[in-house]
Scaffold this motif. Structure first.
Motif, PDB file in Angstrom:
ATOM      1  N   ALA A   1       3.850   9.554  -6.622  1.00 11.53           N
ATOM      2  CA  ALA A   1       3.387  10.324  -5.436  1.00 11.53           C
ATOM      3  C   ALA A   1       3.158  11.647  -5.621  1.00 11.53           C
ATOM      4  O   ALA A   1       2.111  12.123  -5.077  1.00 11.53           O
ATOM      5  CB  ALA A   1       4.832  10.360  -4.298  1.00 11.53           C
TER       6      ALA A   1
ATOM      7  N   ASP B   1       8.305   6.039  -8.600  1.00 10.30           N
ATOM      8  CA  ASP B   1       7.628   6.215  -7.415  1.00 10.30           C
ATOM      9  C   ASP B   1       7.638   7.724  -6.996  1.00 10.30           C
ATOM     10  O   ASP B   1       6.368   8.176  -6.490  1.00 10.30           O
ATOM     11  CB  ASP B   1       8.586   5.650  -6.288  1.00 10.30           C
ATOM     12  CG  ASP B   1       8.722   4.086  -6.315  1.00 10.30           C
ATOM     13  OD1 ASP B   1       7.805   3.690  -6.946  1.00 10.30           O
ATOM     14  OD2 ASP B   1       9.913   3.638  -5.728  1.00 10.30           O
TER      15      ASP B   1
ATOM     16  N   ILE C   1       0.809  -1.297  -0.110  1.00 10.04           N
ATOM     17  CA  ILE C   1      -0.008  -0.014  -0.137  1.00 10.04           C
ATOM     18  C   ILE C   1       0.948   1.275   0.084  1.00 10.04           C
ATOM     19  O   ILE C   1       0.755   2.164  -0.761  1.00 10.04           O
ATOM     20  CB  ILE C   1      -1.007   0.125   1.542  1.00 10.04           C
ATOM     21  CG1 ILE C   1      -2.044  -1.035   1.143  1.00 10.04           C
ATOM     22  CG2 ILE C   1      -1.676   1.208   1.348  1.00 10.04           C
ATOM     23  CD1 ILE C   1      -2.966  -1.481   2.368  1.00 10.04           C
ATOM     24  N   MET C   2       1.896   1.306   0.852  1.00  9.16           N
ATOM     25  CA  MET C   2       2.623   2.267   1.228  1.00  9.16           C
ATOM     26  C   MET C   2       3.529   2.625  -0.411  1.00  9.16           C
ATOM     27  O   MET C   2       3.542   3.623  -1.036  1.00  9.16           O
ATOM     28  CB  MET C   2       3.793   2.414   1.999  1.00  9.16           C
ATOM     29  CG  MET C   2       3.205   2.441   3.492  1.00  9.16           C
ATOM     30  SD  MET C   2       4.305   3.116   4.922  1.00  9.16           S
ATOM     31  CE  MET C   2       5.041   1.593   5.096  1.00  9.16           C
ATOM     32  N   ARG C   3       3.996   1.622  -1.049  1.00  9.70           N
ATOM     33  CA  ARG C   3       4.586   1.564  -2.224  1.00  9.70           C
ATOM     34  C   ARG C   3       3.580   2.250  -3.287  1.00  9.70           C
ATOM     35  O   ARG C   3       4.140   3.054  -3.849  1.00  9.70           O
ATOM     36  CB  ARG C   3       5.104   0.133  -2.779  1.00  9.70           C
ATOM     37  CG  ARG C   3       6.161  -0.470  -1.877  1.00  9.70           C
ATOM     38  CD  ARG C   3       7.645   0.225  -2.016  1.00  9.70           C
ATOM     39  NE  ARG C   3       7.990   0.682  -3.469  1.00  9.70           N
ATOM     40  CZ  ARG C   3       8.114   0.077  -4.442  1.00  9.70           C
ATOM     41  NH1 ARG C   3       8.543  -1.118  -4.484  1.00  9.70           N
ATOM     42  NH2 ARG C   3       8.273   0.586  -5.700  1.00  9.70           N
ATOM     43  N   ALA C   4       2.290   1.652  -3.367  1.00  9.08           N
ATOM     44  CA  ALA C   4       1.408   2.447  -4.260  1.00  9.08           C
ATOM     45  C   ALA C   4       1.182   3.849  -3.875  1.00  9.08           C
ATOM     46  O   ALA C   4       0.919   4.392  -4.746  1.00  9.08           O
ATOM     47  CB  ALA C   4       0.092   1.541  -3.996  1.00  9.08           C
ATOM     48  N   LEU C   5       1.587   4.268  -2.717  1.00  7.39           N
ATOM     49  CA  LEU C   5       1.185   5.703  -2.461  1.00  7.39           C
ATOM     50  C   LEU C   5       2.359   6.239  -2.750  1.00  7.39           C
ATOM     51  O   LEU C   5       2.471   7.645  -2.808  1.00  7.39           O
ATOM     52  CB  LEU C   5       0.750   5.699  -0.859  1.00  7.39           C
ATOM     53  CG  LEU C   5      -0.353   5.169  -0.394  1.00  7.39           C
ATOM     54  CD1 LEU C   5      -0.628   5.429   1.018  1.00  7.39           C
ATOM     55  CD2 LEU C   5      -1.644   5.856  -1.205  1.00  7.39           C
ATOM     56  N   GLY C   6       3.583   5.889  -3.312  1.00 13.35           N
ATOM     57  CA  GLY C   6       4.631   6.562  -3.913  1.00 13.35           C
ATOM     58  C   GLY C   6       5.830   6.323  -2.909  1.00 13.35           C
ATOM     59  O   GLY C   6       7.027   6.808  -3.292  1.00 13.35           O
ATOM     60  N   ALA C   7       5.869   5.409  -1.852  1.00 14.22           N
ATOM     61  CA  ALA C   7       6.900   5.211  -1.178  1.00 14.22           C
ATOM     62  C   ALA C   7       7.858   4.281  -1.834  1.00 14.22           C
ATOM     63  O   ALA C   7       7.601   3.596  -2.568  1.00 14.22           O
ATOM     64  CB  ALA C   7       6.577   4.344   0.101  1.00 14.22           C
TER      65      ALA C   7
ATOM     66  N   LEU D   1      -1.791  -5.947  -3.967  1.00 15.78           N
ATOM     67  CA  LEU D   1      -2.684  -4.956  -3.985  1.00 15.78           C
ATOM     68  C   LEU D   1      -3.957  -5.314  -4.623  1.00 15.78           C
ATOM     69  O   LEU D   1      -3.796  -6.403  -5.625  1.00 15.78           O
ATOM     70  CB  LEU D   1      -2.369  -3.754  -4.862  1.00 15.78           C
ATOM     71  CG  LEU D   1      -1.217  -2.814  -4.279  1.00 15.78           C
ATOM     72  CD1 LEU D   1      -0.870  -1.785  -5.169  1.00 15.78           C
ATOM     73  CD2 LEU D   1      -1.756  -2.218  -3.224  1.00 15.78           C
TER      74      LEU D   1
ATOM     75  N   VAL E   1       4.654  -5.042  -5.450  1.00 20.47           N
ATOM     76  CA  VAL E   1       3.512  -4.541  -4.978  1.00 20.47           C
ATOM     77  C   VAL E   1       2.346  -4.899  -5.738  1.00 20.47           C
ATOM     78  O   VAL E   1       1.106  -5.017  -5.197  1.00 20.47           O
ATOM     79  CB  VAL E   1       3.820  -2.815  -5.644  1.00 20.47           C
ATOM     80  CG1 VAL E   1       2.795  -2.222  -5.214  1.00 20.47           C
ATOM     81  CG2 VAL E   1       4.964  -2.389  -4.843  1.00 20.47           C
TER      82      VAL E   1
ATOM     83  N   PHE F   1       5.608  10.962   1.160  1.00 20.88           N
ATOM     84  CA  PHE F   1       6.631  10.252   0.155  1.00 20.88           C
ATOM     85  C   PHE F   1       6.759  11.010  -1.171  1.00 20.88           C
ATOM     86  O   PHE F   1       7.488  10.988  -2.034  1.00 20.88           O
ATOM     87  CB  PHE F   1       6.108   8.853  -0.343  1.00 20.88           C
ATOM     88  CG  PHE F   1       5.856   7.992   0.517  1.00 20.88           C
ATOM     89  CD1 PHE F   1       6.708   7.732   1.453  1.00 20.88           C
ATOM     90  CD2 PHE F   1       4.641   7.433   0.805  1.00 20.88           C
ATOM     91  CE1 PHE F   1       6.448   6.628   2.703  1.00 20.88           C
ATOM     92  CE2 PHE F   1       4.204   6.497   2.194  1.00 20.88           C
ATOM     93  CZ  PHE F   1       5.245   6.187   2.897  1.00 20.88           C
TER      94      PHE F   1
END
Lengths: 438, 231
Positions: free
Chosen positions: B87, B83, A344-350, A438, A434, B115
């Motif tokens: 973000a 990434d 989830i965090m990776r999908a949010l851009g992490a 998901l 990821v 992020f």
């Protein structure tokens, strides 16, 4: 949110697992801290003998270490006694009945005799003279101080002085009477002595000592050396004015357990050389041996105490290591649960580096939290057993006793250990697919 | 003319089956999503909908072709840069909402702000949750929220970084019919209010039918039709 905030949230999310991991780490650290601190206290206890106001102990031939342990620390058994005549060889003309300097008088600054073998309710009774407290020092070079009362006088045959721990534990005060027992706690009961003074705490074995005038000590049953057949008691007798109603034991019926010596400097010779010469002369003779307390204790520490301490430390370090493996197990165990969160965090851009860092921060927070809790717990443990250590080892052990250098290194060491332990789950998080989660 | 927010050219993506066989999933000549545009993309299960969203969002890299997002051809970027673009430029809404269970509603939105280039903004996060009617639920964890409320948090989270576009993957698939319309309305309204384009992938015709632009993935993804790629 910062990565630290996210890591903290992750810890709280798995509160039970995280709590148990931190607890196991805390217990391990508490054990290490307690070991480090008590180890240091043991060292302190032995090293405190280096400023006692004497630098040599003369006693019967045998183990020099036993002589030191018995005379300075009141542990182990006396080897044997030495003749009174031998003790007199260390006295100057003014203190001898014959008016002649003893053989070793020129090399001796102070000679204090001690007689041992009696007990008072498990505490060692030491027969000595007033010079013990008047001329010797308490271990750190400072003179003895009395919390209440004062030193006994040489002509006060049944006067006594109590160490601080003895007085506190037995509830004795100045003016109280106490009757030592012969050879052991259940031995024959001797005549009572009167407490003349109670020493201020010294944090040395002195705190555990019961000191009595050796003139009174000599007058107890079993303390007079039997005379060889046909030999008469020496007429000269006492050193000091006889006490009312008491006749001092004749010299040829006396023995001492040890002599605490402060050596002097012979003219033209440094003190160390005088001491070495005196020691050689005594050891080459047949009457006794001379031991250097500092050297003996250093040897004891190097040969036994330090290796034991190291062994104990190794064991406790293993406990910490097992706790660190606990971190690994806990984090690997939660990695399935974590995978979805990571995705989830990776999908949010992490980035991968973000999730790797978050897992490592989580491990570091657990290590620091557990480590600090363990540090406090370890000191609390020492604080809790402090009175027992103080009573039995004669050193102050409290909540604030510390082994500063080792303790300062402990938490950084834990952090490194935690990072190493967390690398595996951190890499697993780093590699999380990821799309799959998901 | 304003450049589209998302633009795909000659994109191909295939997976390797366990037997080693290469299975094409995407084969798209062109696809664009304009600024502020709202589009529904219909497709049957297995038609490559999710893969398309993963390629657009930079979670996957195409085997060939270009994927421009907010003016960046992310198909040329390494993973870390993709990434970052994701973000800063995109908001994602998932079928299962995918809220972080240990975080409160507010923290779920704040995490999404952690992020990108912008700093986490607690006030904006609270405002977004307020805009979806959750002012009184900021400190509630997902398990303490109803399904509808969870989806609202997911929408607020998608808009956290003022994205150029929101990608929603079957946002109504796991909720009952009564809530489906609310979610679609919410997505459309909030995206319009925030100026974000919206691409909703769905297999439900009644959802797709509400959008001004409605595409069938099979119509422009040759791999979904199983036909040969045109030369």
């Amino acid at each position: 949110m910062t990565l630290v905030g996210i890591a903290w949230r992750n810890i709280r999310q798995r509160l039970l697992t995280s709590g148990l991991t931190a607890l196991s780490l805390a217990l391990g650290v508490a054990l290490v801290v307690a070991t480090l601190v008590t180890g240091r206290l043991v060292n302190q206890a032995f090293e405190s003998g280096s400023g006692l106001g004497y630098n040599m102990i003369v006693g019967a031939k045998g183990s020099p270490l036993q002589l030191v342990l018995n005379s300075v620390y009141f542990i182990s058994r006396p080897i044997e006694n030495i003749p009174w005549a031998f003790y007199q060889q260390f006295l100057p003309a003014a203190e001898r009945a014959d008016g002649l300097d003893g053989t070793y008088a020129a090399s001796t600054k102070t000679a204090v005799p001690i007689c041992m073998g009696d007990y008072y309710r498990s505490y060692r009774v030491v027969g000595t003279n007033a010079a013990f407290f008047d001329r010797l020092t308490r271990g750190d070079g400072r003179p003895f101080a009395f919390a209440t009362g004062k030193n006994f006088r040489d002509d006060d045959f049944f006067g006594g002085v109590l160490g601080a721990a003895v007085a506190a534990n037995l509830g004795l005060a100045v003016g109280d009477e106490f009757a030592p027992t012969h050879g052991a706690d259940d031995g024959a009961v001797h005549d009572p002595f009167i407490v003349r003074g109670i020493l201020a705490r010294t944090d040395t074995p002195i705190d555990r000592g019961v000191f009595v005038n050796m003139e009174g000590f000599y007058l107890q049953d079993g303390h007079a050396k039997p005379l060889p057949e046909g030999e008469a008691a020496a007429p000269e007798a006492a050193l000091a004015t006889p006490a009312a109603g008491h006749v001092p034991l004749p010299f040829n019926q006396r023995e001492v357990t040890a002599i605490l010596l402060e050596t002097a400097s012979l003219p033209g010779l440094p003190a160390e050389l005088t001491a070495m010469g005196l020691r050689t002369a005594i050891n080459e003779g047949r009457d006794g041996q001379a031991a250097l307390p500092v050297a003996e204790i250093r040897q004891l520490l190097d040969l036994f105490v330090k290796p034991l301490e190291l062994l104990l430390l190794l064991v406790t370090a293993l406990v910490v290591l097992v706790s660190a493996i606990g971190i690994l197990v806990s984090m690997v165990g939660s990695s399935l649960e974590r995978s979805r969160d990571v995705a989830i965090m990776r999908a949010l851009g992490a980035r991968r580096s973000h999730v790797l860092t978050t897992v490592l921060i989580e491990a570091i927070l657990l290590a620091v939290g557990g480590g600090l809790a363990g540090w406090v717990l370890g000191h609390a443990l020492v604080g809790a057993i402090g009175p027992w250590i103080t009573t039995n080892a004669g050193v102050t052990a409290s909540l604030f006793s510390a082994a500063p250098v080792a303790e300062a290194l402990l938490v950084p060491f834990l952090v490194v250990l935690a990072i190493v332990a967390a690398l595996l789950p951190a890499i697993a998080a780093y590699r999380t697919d990821v799309a799959k989660w998901l | 003319m304003t450049a589209p927010v998302i633009e795909l050219r000659n994109v191909q993506k295939a997976f390797v089956a366990p037997g080693g066989e290469r299975v094409p999933v995407l084969d798209i000549d062109a696809f664009t999503l304009g600024v502020g545009e709202q589009c529904a993309l219909e497709g049957q299960s297995g038609s490559g909908k999710s893969t398309l969203l993963h390629v657009i969002s930079g979670i996957m890299r195409p085997d060939a072709g270009s994927v421009c997002v907010g003016g960046h051809d992310i198909s040329r970027f390494d993973e870390a840069r993709r990434d970052r673009v994701r973000a800063d430029t995109l908001g994602l809404v998932f079928q299962q909402f995918n809220l972080l269970p240990g975080f409160t509603a507010l923290e779920n939105v704040l995490v999404a702000m952690s992020f990108g280039s912008a700093r986490p903004d607690r006030k904006r996060a609270a405002d977004l949750l307020g805009a979806v009617g959750l002012t009184h639920r900021l400190d509630h964890k997902p398990a303490e929220l109803s399904i509808g409320q969870q989806q609202r948090v997911a929408v607020a989270r998608a808009l956290a970084n003022q994205p150029r576009a929101v990608l929603a993957d079957e946002p109504t698939a796991s909720i009952d019919a009564a809530h489906q319309q609310q979610v679609i309305d919410l997505l459309r309204e909030t995206c319009r209010a925030e100026g974000a384009a919206l691409l909703v992938v769905t297999h439900a015709p009644e959802v797709a039918g509400q959008f001004p632009r409605r595409l069938k993935l099979e119509d422009f993804n040759r791999a979904a039709r199983g036909g040969p790629r045109a030369t």
